[in-house]
Scaffold this active site. Structure first.
Site, PDB file in Angstrom:
ATOM      1  N   HIS A   1     -86.872 -82.871  11.094  1.00 24.59           N
ATOM      2  CA  HIS A   1     -85.927 -81.760  11.211  1.00 24.59           C
ATOM      3  C   HIS A   1     -84.861 -81.909  10.123  1.00 24.59           C
ATOM      4  CE1 HIS A   1     -83.136 -78.881  12.932  1.00 24.59           C
ATOM      5  NE2 HIS A   1     -84.015 -78.591  13.884  1.00 24.59           N
TER       6      HIS A   1
ATOM      7  N   ARG B   1     -77.925 -72.832  12.291  1.00 26.06           N
ATOM      8  CA  ARG B   1     -78.248 -72.095  11.066  1.00 26.06           C
ATOM      9  C   ARG B   1     -78.625 -70.646  11.363  1.00 26.06           C
ATOM     10  NH1 ARG B   1     -82.846 -74.560   8.658  1.00 26.06           N
ATOM     11  NH2 ARG B   1     -83.110 -75.891  10.479  1.00 26.06           N
TER      12      ARG B   1
END
Length: 536
Positions: A318, A338
């Site tokens: 990730h 995000r």
């Protein structure tokens, strides 16, 4: 609290913030993505891999840490066990107490089977509990399972088993309804319709979340349902090896009480492996967001019994794990941060990648900034770049962070970092095991009759990269599938004489191959005494 030199670099982020607002970096072309993956993503490097020298996947590559386990001896080697005794007998034995195991248990119970869950830690101690971002499912009028399929197939580099991915997306809407009916408190609009958000590589807003503690909320409900149905759960009891019968059918498992060391013989008509991931193996030396028991147990047991692995050479690193403070090193910073508008920013204040590129691409670009472009920020654990979280409240209005990612806000506030006013220092973290045991559409393994697999221990559903929210979907879809089919098969299954002869056969092949090791597997818990590099 950030160190003084980190505060100096935050000034660069603040100086460029106004100019960056509303002007995200462009999406990368397919050629640009492949180039950065080839150069910087560990899956595309020869470093950190060995060749498997024994078993069904002989000649294929795998991370060195996994090869070490596949080339090791069983914990039962040399022991004499009385397999004629029965300490536990059940129709469906489920190994693993996370989301996939719980979903399987619920459906197997409703199908009329006697079900037992064994888990080496506590019920719910699993990566499922730690998931934050949400669950994908195409249940809006502006979306479709077909579009979900295209997104996931492309995001996985067109490597997913099509029949598995088809089942995942087609049963996605029903999985959300099932969870909603059980009482999962999804984020909803005042009129009761579900709020959905975007994610990396996703062309529609289809991620359903419970703030930023989706996994904990789903596990709360599944765990309560398992308890309410009276399903037997045996905690602190690890599976060491599968038991087969003389015809090669899965017939139970040898268990070990983690507190006393006592061995137990579990007899079953069908077995479901739902043991989760491998983050605590720290492939390629990365930190991890995984729970403490994620040590690839299911892969080792199934492989030793003859099951095939698929895409065992791929993992999901990730792009955004916490890089500082050190107490949180490797902890997940959900992709939802995000998706709400936070940008990845280097030491010079530059936004260097679109915030919603797929995870493997974003990871590779972060590694490039830190190690090739020398635009990372030095930390006590290595390096990091900024995730400019204050943009979220600037874009969506004050209070958005408090409302949408309260868990992340509280976690960082514990270390005097307010993500409403300060960015988050991040570095990639080992998050998900893309590869695993190969299954067919109904959840069973073709090589071992009566053996089913569900959840993160499966390989092939996502291909060589996974999109946000599809793991929480697959634990429900394939957990339910495995539970239903294992219960159905148990009704017509007759089990013969139990044996663990496959362990001796495996040991003989190890000796023939000249593989010598002192390691016994599955290892069950990570061994941090051994030398593990903190970062790539």
């Amino acid at each position: 609290m950030y160190l003084p030199h980190m505060l100096d670099f935050i000034k660069n982020v603040e100086a460029t913030r106004a100019a960056r607002l509303g002007t995200e970096p462009p999406r990368m072309t397919a050629e640009e993505k492949q180039a950065v993956l080839n150069e910087f993503h560990p899956d595309y490097s020869d470093n950190g891999f060995d060749t498997i020298k024994i078993g069904p996947n002989t000649g294929q590559k795998a991370p060195k840490e996994l090869c070490e386990l596949l080339h090791s001896h069983s914990k039962l080697t040399g022991l004499t066990l009385d397999l004629t005794r029965t300490d536990l007998e059940t129709d469906v034995l489920i190994i693993g107490g996370g989301g996939a195991g719980a979903a399987a248990a619920i459906e197997a119970h409703h199908a009329g089977a006697n079900v037992t869950i064994v888990t080496k830690l506590r019920m719910g101690d699993a990566n499922s509990m730690m998931a934050e971002g949400g669950v994908q499912a195409a249940n809006k009028d502006t979306d479709s399972p077909q579009q979900h399929y295209l997104d996931a197939f492309g995001g996985g580099h067109f490597a997913a088993k099509p029949e598995l991915l088809r089942r995942l997306v087609m049963e996605g809407p029903d999985a959300i309804r099932w969870l909603d009916d059980l009482g999962v408190m999804f984020d909803k609009h005042p009129d009761g319709t579900m709020i959905t958000t975007p994610g990396g590589g996703i062309s529609r807003k289809r991620v359903h979340a419970c703030a930023d503690y989706t996994g904990a909320e789903i596990m709360r409900v599944l765990r309560d349902e398992v308890a309410g149905l009276g399903i037997d759960v045996i905690e602190y009891t690890a599976a060491l090896e599968l038991i087969l019968d003389e015809s090669g059918q899965a017939a139970g498992a040898v268990l070990m009480n983690m507190l006393t060391g006592q061995y137990l013989i579990a007899r079953a008509k069908t077995v479901i492996i739902a043991t989760g991931g491998a983050g605590r193996m720290h492939y390629h030396g990365f930190p991890t967001s995984n729970h403490y028991g994620a040590t690839a147990d299911g892969l080792v047991m199934a492989y030793r019994a003859g099951a095939n692995l698929l895409y065992q050479d791929t993992i999901q690193i990730h792009p955004t794990g916490v890089a500082h403070p050190v107490q949180l090193f490797g902890a997940l910073v959900t992709e939802k941060v995000r998706s709400l508008g936070a940008m990845l920013i280097n030491a010079e204040g530059e936004a260097f990648v679109h915030p919603l590129e797929t995870r493997d691409v974003a990871c590779a670009v972060v590694l490039r900034e830190c190690h090739a472009h020398n635009k990372g920020i030095t930390t006590p654990s290595g390096h990091g770049v900024w995730l400019d979280s204050p943009l979220i409240d600037m874009i969506h209005g004050p209070g958005t962070i408090q409302r949408s990612i309260p868990g992340m806000l509280r976690m960082m506030l514990n270390y005097d970092i307010d993500i409403r006013t300060s960015p988050i220092l991040i570095y990639p973290t080992f998050h998900y095991q893309n590869g695993g045991i190969e299954i067919e559409t109904d959840g069973y393994t073709a090589a071992i009759p009566n053996l089913f697999v569900a959840g993160e221990a499966v390989g092939g559903i996502h291909g060589r990269n996974r999109l946000m929210g599809n793991s929480m979907l697959d634990i429900i879809v394939f957990g339910r599938t495995a539970g239903k089919n294992a219960a159905k098969l148990a009704k017509s299954t007759a089990i013969g004489r139990p044996t663990i002869g496959h362990i001796n056969t495996y040991t003989e092949k190890l000796n023939e191959t000249g593989l010598t090791t002192n390691i016994l597997s599955p290892i069950l818990l990570p061994n941090y005494v051994r030398n593990v590099n903190k970062q790539k």
